[in-house]
Design a protein around this motif. Structure first.
Motif, mmCIF file in Angstrom:
data_model
loop_
_atom_site.group_PDB
_atom_site.id
_atom_site.type_symbol
_atom_site.label_atom_id
_atom_site.label_comp_id
_atom_site.label_asym_id
_atom_site.label_seq_id
_atom_site.Cartn_x
_atom_site.Cartn_y
_atom_site.Cartn_z
ATOM 1 N N LEU A 203 0.801 -1.209 0.058
ATOM 2 C CA LEU A 203 -0.005 0.142 -0.193
ATOM 3 C C LEU A 203 0.945 1.170 -0.289
ATOM 4 N N LEU A 204 2.147 1.104 0.577
ATOM 5 C CA LEU A 204 2.753 1.996 0.514
ATOM 6 C C LEU A 204 3.079 3.169 -0.865
ATOM 7 N N LEU A 205 3.478 1.284 -1.403
ATOM 8 C CA LEU A 205 4.026 1.808 -2.803
ATOM 9 C C LEU A 205 2.711 2.719 -3.473
ATOM 10 N N TYR A 206 1.463 2.510 -3.270
ATOM 11 C CA TYR A 206 0.386 2.738 -3.790
ATOM 12 C C TYR A 206 0.097 3.989 -3.839
ATOM 13 N N LEU A 207 0.378 4.158 -2.601
ATOM 14 C CA LEU A 207 -0.164 5.691 -1.917
ATOM 15 C C LEU A 207 1.186 6.765 -2.212
ATOM 16 N N SER A 208 2.634 6.364 -2.468
ATOM 17 C CA SER A 208 3.214 6.960 -2.696
ATOM 18 C C SER A 208 3.160 7.367 -4.534
ATOM 19 N N GLU A 209 2.540 6.850 -4.888
ATOM 20 C CA GLU A 209 2.306 6.593 -6.071
ATOM 21 C C GLU A 209 1.107 7.979 -6.372
ATOM 22 N N THR A 210 -0.069 7.445 -5.671
ATOM 23 C CA THR A 210 -1.470 8.181 -6.004
ATOM 24 C C THR A 210 -0.879 9.736 -5.878
ATOM 25 N N GLN A 211 -0.615 9.865 -3.817
ATOM 26 C CA GLN A 211 -0.618 10.804 -3.723
ATOM 27 C C GLN A 211 0.568 12.159 -3.989
ATOM 28 N N SER A 212 1.641 11.411 -4.144
ATOM 29 C CA SER A 212 2.757 12.263 -4.752
ATOM 30 C C SER A 212 3.229 11.994 -6.200
ATOM 31 N N SER B 152 12.839 17.250 -3.950
ATOM 32 C CA SER B 152 11.705 17.659 -3.929
ATOM 33 C C SER B 152 11.230 17.062 -4.668
ATOM 34 N N LYS B 153 11.669 17.355 -5.785
ATOM 35 C CA LYS B 153 10.826 17.367 -7.837
ATOM 36 C C LYS B 153 11.206 16.882 -8.247
ATOM 37 N N MET C 207 13.203 20.565 7.812
ATOM 38 C CA MET C 207 12.081 20.470 7.475
ATOM 39 C C MET C 207 11.281 20.490 8.266
ATOM 40 N N ALA C 208 10.981 19.139 9.414
ATOM 41 C CA ALA C 208 10.067 18.434 10.431
ATOM 42 C C ALA C 208 9.611 19.554 11.299
ATOM 43 N N PHE D 4 1.892 24.647 3.744
ATOM 44 C CA PHE D 4 1.220 24.105 2.334
ATOM 45 C C PHE D 4 1.523 24.886 0.943
ATOM 46 N N SER D 5 0.818 26.189 1.230
ATOM 47 C CA SER D 5 1.731 27.383 0.637
ATOM 48 C C SER D 5 2.409 27.662 -0.101
ATOM 49 N N ASP D 6 3.284 28.151 1.365
ATOM 50 C CA ASP D 6 5.011 28.022 1.335
ATOM 51 C C ASP D 6 5.937 26.906 0.860
ATOM 52 N N HIS D 7 5.114 25.463 0.803
ATOM 53 C CA HIS D 7 6.331 24.430 1.228
ATOM 54 C C HIS D 7 6.175 23.996 -0.025
ATOM 55 N N LYS D 8 5.331 23.822 -0.511
ATOM 56 C CA LYS D 8 4.498 23.004 -1.181
ATOM 57 C C LYS D 8 5.634 21.804 -1.834
ATOM 58 N N SER D 9 6.348 21.969 -2.662
ATOM 59 C CA SER D 9 6.833 20.491 -3.192
ATOM 60 C C SER D 9 7.808 19.596 -1.904
ATOM 61 N N SER D 10 8.140 20.327 -0.608
ATOM 62 C CA SER D 10 8.969 20.101 -0.208
ATOM 63 C C SER D 10 8.506 19.210 0.696
ATOM 64 N N LEU D 11 6.698 19.397 1.233
ATOM 65 C CA LEU D 11 5.580 18.853 1.608
ATOM 66 C C LEU D 11 5.601 17.141 1.528
ATOM 67 N N LEU D 12 5.895 17.064 -0.210
ATOM 68 C CA LEU D 12 5.882 15.349 -0.665
ATOM 69 C C LEU D 12 7.194 14.959 0.464
ATOM 70 N N LEU D 13 8.142 15.467 0.248
ATOM 71 C CA LEU D 13 9.380 15.155 0.759
ATOM 72 C C LEU D 13 8.828 14.899 2.072
ATOM 73 N N TYR D 14 8.138 15.910 3.032
ATOM 74 C CA TYR D 14 8.707 15.522 4.388
ATOM 75 C C TYR D 14 7.824 14.166 4.646
ATOM 76 N N LEU D 15 6.218 14.648 3.806
ATOM 77 C CA LEU D 15 5.335 12.936 4.336
ATOM 78 C C LEU D 15 5.861 11.940 3.699
ATOM 79 N N SER D 16 6.262 11.948 2.641
ATOM 80 C CA SER D 16 6.667 10.642 2.462
ATOM 81 C C SER D 16 7.557 10.325 3.753
ATOM 82 N N GLU D 17 8.386 10.844 5.001
ATOM 83 C CA GLU D 17 9.255 10.395 5.359
ATOM 84 C C GLU D 17 8.319 10.515 6.706
ATOM 85 N N THR D 18 7.477 11.234 7.294
ATOM 86 C CA THR D 18 6.328 11.466 8.220
ATOM 87 C C THR D 18 5.574 9.387 7.891
#
Lengths: 206, 206, 206, 206
Positions: free
Chosen positions: A110-119, B29-30, B70-71, B103-117
DNA sequence: CATGAATGAGGTTTCATTCAT
DNA sequence: TATGAATGAAACCTCATTCAT
């Protein structure tokens, strides 16, 4: 029926392809795309490396295929209750249940899936975005439609149906993630009804 | 004030370090960690490769530092309204607003953050997990406490405070993601109040 | 005979491995471990760099293998006369001859060998030391035993057998080094008998 | 006297140079040329890296200087008894003693020295060969001359004097190496007299 | 003059992909 | 057709050397 048309050889090839996909999925979902080599996939699938390249043009293709299949299965399983149930409430409950089952069955993938759908920004599946988005939008549209009709029938309070769909997505995701990451903690009942209750109480008319 | 203690050289070094971090963040983040080489980071930061290794022991360290900083910023900005506001409702509204700003300020870096958390399983920051989890738990605990007290004061309906915290997380994330991915669509007001209303109506007494 | 068991492929792989070892030996013994790159070895062996890593885990391993093989050959060739000959004098003469042959055959690689056996402190083969020491000690023990029995039989004067072994080592090494470095000079007969005579006259009864 | 001509500054520079050489020697002899970086030398010598380059054109030069100084000291100390003593036997005993002292004083740096004198092929000191060879040849010539005269005076048996010189070198080296590598074992008296006795008995009349 | 931050060539190693068998 | 040995581009990282301060 129609698969009868495939010769035994073609059948076998298809079967082997599936076998490779399944081996690769297991590895990717444990360690991620970049930490798994074609050699490892070949070994796990008990094929030679060269053989993998008969099935898939390259590593990226193999990966995309996995994500695509996963997305399709998930889509199928999540859509099913939404299309089966007539009653909005039942549909939503069914959806949450299906999602919970999905999470239980495919925890890691699922993590794979979400990393694809969400980012979709920094993933491997360039070009897969559109397909995935299409499926996702279908799901959201279906949810929105259900909410729309439920609102008309005064089953739930008037709100933007799309916003409700997003809300439901968010609620289910956050709970399921939470349970996924902390399988041991039980601050409250860990099943679909918890989410359903929260969501439905939140949106329903008294 | 206290930074006066740093010599000009140290100041400059710190500044250069930040410069590298910021260049790397933009790239990571890109395209993601594995698709960005040290050479690319060096080029973007306008330093020689060797120079990067004066600032960071290796690529992983550089990455961890980014995620850590970031965190910490995110944590600070999200905690602030929760600790400032006495009123539960105001705190939550403040929190949602802070998250939207973030989210507005750090649009792209956020994905990095979320993929980590959100998926500590196959990410790069081995060992960073605990730190991140700690910050995240702090945030969730604070939210839960606010809900608890609001429930006592009959501001919101009785429910498990932790579940409410998770719900809020889910709602905000899903809306913000939605807005992030589809900046052009406006099916409803695209600001904090939309989320706040949905959440608060859902949980409030009458 | 027994090698028949190896398939043609395995045979060929073994042969290629040897080929790499031999190319690397030639380079290492000319310029030393640190002044030879994997790229150079690959070029000399006419393989791609990647191929070297199919045979050896890394550069150090490749090097260790060279030293190990060399040590084993040398040990075998030097031990042979010592175990074949019953007569102490003949054994020693055989040993000196074998060493001379060895030096003639493997001029350059010898320096590699000696830099390993004689100064285990700052060489690359950490962990190889023990193996090498074992072989070397075996040789010295064997020499000492021969001297011991020769002393008992009054073939040579009473002296510590170990000291005699060390002496023989020293004499042979110094002459052979001398000849190695100055192939052109002939102040005296350049063969085993020169050393044998010096040593044996030195230690013999009358 | 003559050094009075040097200004204080020049004196200091010379002194600092020595300091760097000594720091580098210590490091090189422990870990070898290639495993020691200029940074490490600078740190140990308590100078900035740039300063090292005021004293030495590059790392190789610094290294050559060390080897050269070492060679000169060793040469001086070994030559001294050979030139002081008139009696051949005493000269040889003095030489062996001097060599033993040298080995005791400079245990580790000796390996550096020997790797340079004994295997000029793959060392760093390109161009140093000739200098070193010159010193070494001087020593051997002096030894040979002593043997020649001793033979004439019937102090030792008739043999090629050069061969005797080589023999003495070999004997001393092998014993000293042996003692160097196994400082704990005592199969026989571990001092110059052991070697002297073996050598002299071997070559003497009677 | 001393410094050490910056440089970048070049080292080792990995791994997706090809192709002769 | 299936194989996996061979390939080599490209990754990470080190360190001798330079030069602005």
């Amino acid at each position: 029926m129609e698969e009868q048309r495939l010769s035994r050889k073609e059948q076998e090839k298809l079967w082997r392809r599936k076998h490779v996909l399944s081996a690769a999925l297991e590895l990717f979902s444990k360690k991620g795309y970049h930490n798994i080599s074609m050699r490892q996939i070949a070994k796990k699938a008990e094929f030679a490396i060269g053989t993998l390249y008969k099935f898939f043009r390259n590593k990226e293709d193999l990966y995309k295929e996995i994500v695509r299949e996963m997305a399709e299965e998930y889509h199928r399983r999540l859509m099913e209750p939404l299309e089966r149930e007539n009653d909005a409430i039942a549909a939503i409950e069914g959806y949450i249940n299906a999602k919970l089952d999905l999470f239980s069955d495919h925890k890691s993938s699922l993590l794979l899936y979400l990393s694809e759908t969400q980012s979709p920004s920094f993933n491997i599946s360039a070009g897969l975005d559109k397909e995935m988005q299409k499926l996702y939008n279908e799901l959201m549209d279906r949810l929105a439609k259900i909410f729309e009709s439920a609102i008309k029938r005064k089953k739930i309070r008037k709100r933007d149906p799309r916003a409700l769909a997003i809300s439901l997505e968010g609620l289910t995701n956050s709970f399921l993630f939470y349970w996924l990451e902390k399988p041991e903690e039980h601050p409250f009942e860990k099943d679909a009804s918890t989410i359903a209750e929260i969501f439905l109480k939140g949106v329903s008319y008294e």
